[in-house]
Motif scaffolding. Structure first.
Motif, PDB file in Angstrom:
ATOM      1  N   LYS A  34      -7.397   9.141   2.654  1.00 44.87           N
ATOM      2  CA  LYS A  34      -7.948   8.237   1.443  1.00 44.87           C
ATOM      3  C   LYS A  34      -9.415   8.556   1.219  1.00 44.87           C
ATOM      4  O   LYS A  34     -10.101   8.212   0.354  1.00 44.87           O
ATOM      5  N   GLY A  35      -9.907   9.595   2.251  1.00 48.57           N
ATOM      6  CA  GLY A  35     -11.360  10.131   1.912  1.00 48.57           C
ATOM      7  C   GLY A  35     -12.452   8.995   2.672  1.00 48.57           C
ATOM      8  O   GLY A  35     -13.480   9.349   2.235  1.00 48.57           O
ATOM      9  N   PHE A  36     -11.837   8.102   3.447  1.00 49.41           N
ATOM     10  CA  PHE A  36     -12.996   7.132   3.855  1.00 49.41           C
ATOM     11  C   PHE A  36     -13.539   7.600   5.147  1.00 49.41           C
ATOM     12  O   PHE A  36     -12.629   8.197   6.134  1.00 49.41           O
ATOM     13  N   GLU A  37     -14.651   7.161   5.727  1.00 50.43           N
ATOM     14  CA  GLU A  37     -15.039   7.476   6.937  1.00 50.43           C
ATOM     15  C   GLU A  37     -14.581   6.086   7.863  1.00 50.43           C
ATOM     16  O   GLU A  37     -14.205   5.012   7.468  1.00 50.43           O
ATOM     17  N   LEU A  38     -14.426   6.175   8.964  1.00 50.93           N
ATOM     18  CA  LEU A  38     -13.905   5.294  10.098  1.00 50.93           C
ATOM     19  C   LEU A  38     -15.214   4.582  10.738  1.00 50.93           C
ATOM     20  O   LEU A  38     -15.823   5.287  11.437  1.00 50.93           O
ATOM     21  N   ASP A  39     -15.346   3.445  10.731  1.00 49.41           N
ATOM     22  CA  ASP A  39     -16.194   2.629  11.193  1.00 49.41           C
ATOM     23  C   ASP A  39     -15.510   1.924  12.679  1.00 49.41           C
ATOM     24  O   ASP A  39     -14.795   0.937  12.305  1.00 49.41           O
ATOM     25  N   VAL A  69      -6.524  -6.424   7.077  1.00 49.55           N
ATOM     26  CA  VAL A  69      -5.185  -6.015   6.761  1.00 49.55           C
ATOM     27  C   VAL A  69      -4.634  -5.528   8.287  1.00 49.55           C
ATOM     28  O   VAL A  69      -5.394  -4.845   8.976  1.00 49.55           O
ATOM     29  N   LEU A  70      -3.492  -5.861   8.526  1.00 50.04           N
ATOM     30  CA  LEU A  70      -2.805  -5.815   9.797  1.00 50.04           C
ATOM     31  C   LEU A  70      -1.393  -4.887   9.713  1.00 50.04           C
ATOM     32  O   LEU A  70      -0.964  -5.003   8.771  1.00 50.04           O
ATOM     33  N   ASP A  71      -1.306  -4.329  10.557  1.00 47.25           N
ATOM     34  CA  ASP A  71       0.200  -3.488  10.721  1.00 47.25           C
ATOM     35  C   ASP A  71       0.049  -2.179  10.070  1.00 47.25           C
ATOM     36  O   ASP A  71      -0.745  -2.027   8.765  1.00 47.25           O
ATOM     37  N   SER A  72       0.533  -1.338  10.747  1.00 47.94           N
ATOM     38  CA  SER A  72       0.194   0.435  10.093  1.00 47.94           C
ATOM     39  C   SER A  72       0.796   0.604   8.723  1.00 47.94           C
ATOM     40  O   SER A  72       0.059   1.071   7.962  1.00 47.94           O
ATOM     41  N   TRP A  73       2.075  -0.001   8.557  1.00 48.20           N
ATOM     42  CA  TRP A  73       2.600   0.117   7.256  1.00 48.20           C
ATOM     43  C   TRP A  73       1.964  -0.604   6.134  1.00 48.20           C
ATOM     44  O   TRP A  73       1.525  -0.068   5.020  1.00 48.20           O
ATOM     45  N   LEU A  74       1.716  -1.719   6.564  1.00 50.79           N
ATOM     46  CA  LEU A  74       1.054  -2.591   5.546  1.00 50.79           C
ATOM     47  C   LEU A  74      -0.509  -1.989   5.206  1.00 50.79           C
ATOM     48  O   LEU A  74      -1.153  -2.091   3.924  1.00 50.79           O
ATOM     49  N   ILE A  75      -1.154  -1.553   6.326  1.00 48.20           N
ATOM     50  CA  ILE A  75      -2.507  -0.817   5.805  1.00 48.20           C
ATOM     51  C   ILE A  75      -2.362   0.364   4.910  1.00 48.20           C
ATOM     52  O   ILE A  75      -3.087   0.583   4.070  1.00 48.20           O
ATOM     53  N   ALA A  76      -1.206   1.124   5.073  1.00 43.60           N
ATOM     54  CA  ALA A  76      -1.172   2.403   4.146  1.00 43.60           C
ATOM     55  C   ALA A  76      -0.904   1.867   2.872  1.00 43.60           C
ATOM     56  O   ALA A  76      -1.338   2.498   2.010  1.00 43.60           O
ATOM     57  N   GLU A  77       0.053   0.848   2.680  1.00 41.45           N
ATOM     58  CA  GLU A  77       0.355   0.314   1.340  1.00 41.45           C
ATOM     59  C   GLU A  77      -0.843  -0.220   0.746  1.00 41.45           C
ATOM     60  O   GLU A  77      -0.988  -0.020  -0.426  1.00 41.45           O
ATOM     61  N   TYR A  78      -1.512  -0.826   1.502  1.00 38.61           N
ATOM     62  CA  TYR A  78      -2.737  -1.615   1.065  1.00 38.61           C
ATOM     63  C   TYR A  78      -3.632  -0.113   0.380  1.00 38.61           C
ATOM     64  O   TYR A  78      -4.256  -0.769  -0.771  1.00 38.61           O
ATOM     65  N   LEU A  79      -3.785   0.340   1.198  1.00 40.27           N
ATOM     66  CA  LEU A  79      -4.606   1.727   0.667  1.00 40.27           C
ATOM     67  C   LEU A  79      -4.517   2.355  -0.427  1.00 40.27           C
ATOM     68  O   LEU A  79      -5.240   2.658  -1.237  1.00 40.27           O
ATOM     69  N   ASP A  80      -3.287   2.584  -0.799  1.00 37.57           N
ATOM     70  CA  ASP A  80      -2.611   2.879  -1.777  1.00 37.57           C
ATOM     71  C   ASP A  80      -2.919   2.082  -2.852  1.00 37.57           C
ATOM     72  O   ASP A  80      -3.283   2.498  -4.234  1.00 37.57           O
ATOM     73  N   GLU A  81      -2.566   0.864  -2.899  1.00 33.81           N
ATOM     74  CA  GLU A  81      -2.500  -0.095  -3.859  1.00 33.81           C
ATOM     75  C   GLU A  81      -4.146  -0.135  -4.441  1.00 33.81           C
ATOM     76  O   GLU A  81      -4.484  -0.663  -5.416  1.00 33.81           O
ATOM     77  N   ILE A  90       1.671   7.236   0.180  1.00 27.47           N
ATOM     78  CA  ILE A  90       3.208   7.119  -0.071  1.00 27.47           C
ATOM     79  C   ILE A  90       3.315   7.250  -1.483  1.00 27.47           C
ATOM     80  O   ILE A  90       3.361   6.347  -2.238  1.00 27.47           O
ATOM     81  N   GLY A  91       3.688   8.646  -2.122  1.00 30.36           N
ATOM     82  CA  GLY A  91       3.636   8.801  -3.512  1.00 30.36           C
ATOM     83  C   GLY A  91       4.921   8.250  -4.102  1.00 30.36           C
ATOM     84  O   GLY A  91       4.893   7.905  -5.302  1.00 30.36           O
TER      85      GLY A  91
END
Length: 283
Positions: A34-39, A69-81, A90-91
Motif C-alpha cells: 500500500k506504499g506505507f513505511e513500517l514503524d 486493527v488485529l488479524d492479518s486478513w482484517l488488516i488487509a481488508e482495512y488497508l484496502d477500505e 484484494i482487487g
C-alpha cells in the motif's frame, strides 16, 4: 491518514530480529504494497499483551494513526477500505476465498511437515525469554518433544517437494499469482517460504527448484523486505538415491490440459496418449 506515511506494526521476531510468522510476514508485505513505511514495534512471543496495551495476545496487529486493527486478513481488508486510492491488495471479493484455499493447502503440504522438521531450530532461534513458552506450547500442539519431532526429518524434505507441483504449474504460466503484478494471494503464499527461511537450519528445497524465481523475486520486493540477515538459505537440498523426483521435468498436468485448446492440432498429442492412438501394435 497514516501519520508521516507510517503504520505502526507489531512484529513477532526471533532473537535475530527476523520475523517468524507467516501471518506477520503477509501483513508486512501488505503494508508495503500500500506504499506505507513500517514503524516496527519489536518483540517476541512473550509480552504481546503488554506491547499492545491489552488489546491482543496474538500478532500481527497494527496501529494506524490511533486506530487498532488485529488479524492479518482484517488488516488487509482495512488497508484496502481505508486507502482505496493506493494499490489494491484484494482487487475482487473472489480473491479472498481462493487465496485462503491456496494457503490452507500450503499449510497442509508444506508448513505442517516443515514445522516439525525445523522444530528444534525454531525454538533455538527464539528470544531467550520465549523458549519456555515455545517448548511447552508446541509440546501441547504436537504431542511430542521437539527432539523427537525432528527424528527422520531427512526423509521429510524429499516427500514435500513433489506435492508443490500445483503451485509450480500455476507459476509456470503466470509471473505472479496476481497476474502481471503481485497481490495479497502472492503475499499469503510467499509468507510460507519467508517463514521457512526464518527457521531453516538446512535447505528444504533443491538448487534447481522451479519456484525459486518467484520466491526470489518475492523476497526482493519493496527494497528486499524479505532479505533479513537472520534468514537462512532455502535452496541446496541434495536428493538421495531412491528419493522421489522433486518436480516434473517437463510440462506438468495442472488444471486439465497441459496446453490450451486452440483446435484439434493443439490437443492431438494428449488425445492420442489418453486414447492409445498411435501406439505401436505388439508384433
Amino acid at each position: 491518514m497514516a501519520k508521516d506515511n507510517k503504520i505502526t506494526f507489531y512484529d513477532l521476531q526471533h532473537a535475530s530480529g527476523c520475523t517468524t510468522s507467516p501471518f506477520v510476514w503477509a501483513t508486512k508485505y501488505a503494508i508495503a504494497h500500500k506504499g506505507f513505511e513500517l514503524d516496527i514495534v519489536d518483540g517476541g512471543f512473550t509480552g504481546i499483551m503488554d506491547r499492545t496495551g491489552g488489546r491482543s495476545e496474538r500478532l500481527p496487529a497494527i496501529q494506524d494513526d490511533g486506530e487498532w486493527v488485529l488479524d492479518s486478513w482484517l488488516i488487509a481488508e482495512y488497508l484496502d477500505e481505508k486507502y482505496p486510492d493506493r494499490p489494491t491488495l484484494i482487487g475482487d471479493p473472489s480473491i479472498k476465498p481462493l487465496a485462503q484455499f491456496l494457503e490452507t493447502w500450503l499449510w497442509k503440504t508444506v508448513v505442517g511437515p516443515w514445522a516439525r522438521a525445523f522444530a528444534v531450530e525454531y525454538r533455538d532461534r527464539c528470544k531467550p525469554e520465549d523458549i519456555q513458552y515455545i517448548t511447552e506450547s508446541r509440546l501441547r500442539m504436537w504431542g511430542k518433544p521437539m527432539e523427537e519431532l525432528v527424528v527422520g526429518r531427512e526423509d521429510v524434505f524429499p516427500k514435500v517437494l513433489p506435492e508443490l507441483e500445483l503451485l509450480r504449474g500455476i507459476l509456470r504460466e503466470h509471473k505472479w499469482l496476481g497476474g502481471e503484478s503481485p497481490n495479497y494471494a502472492d503475499y499469503r503464499a510467499l509468507a510460507v517460504f519467508l517463514w521457512a527461511a526464518s527457521v531453516a537450519d538446512t535447505p528444504p528445497m533443491t538448487e534447481d527448484e522451479p519456484l525459486r524465481d518467484w520466491i526470489e523475486r518475492g523476497f526482493d520486493l519493496f527494497g528486499g523486505l524479505g532479505r533479513h540477515p537472520g534468514m537462512s538459505p532455502l535452496f541446496g537440498l541434495k536428493m538421495r538415491e531412491g528419493d522421489p523426483e522433486p518436480f516434473a521435468k517437463g510440462p506438468s498436468l495442472v488444471a486439465g490440459l497441459v496446453k490450451r485448446n486452440t483446435g484439434p492440432a493443439s490437443t492431438r498429442a494428449e488425445t492420442d496418449h489418453i486414447t492409445g492412438k498411435g501406439e505401436k501394435t505388439p508384433a
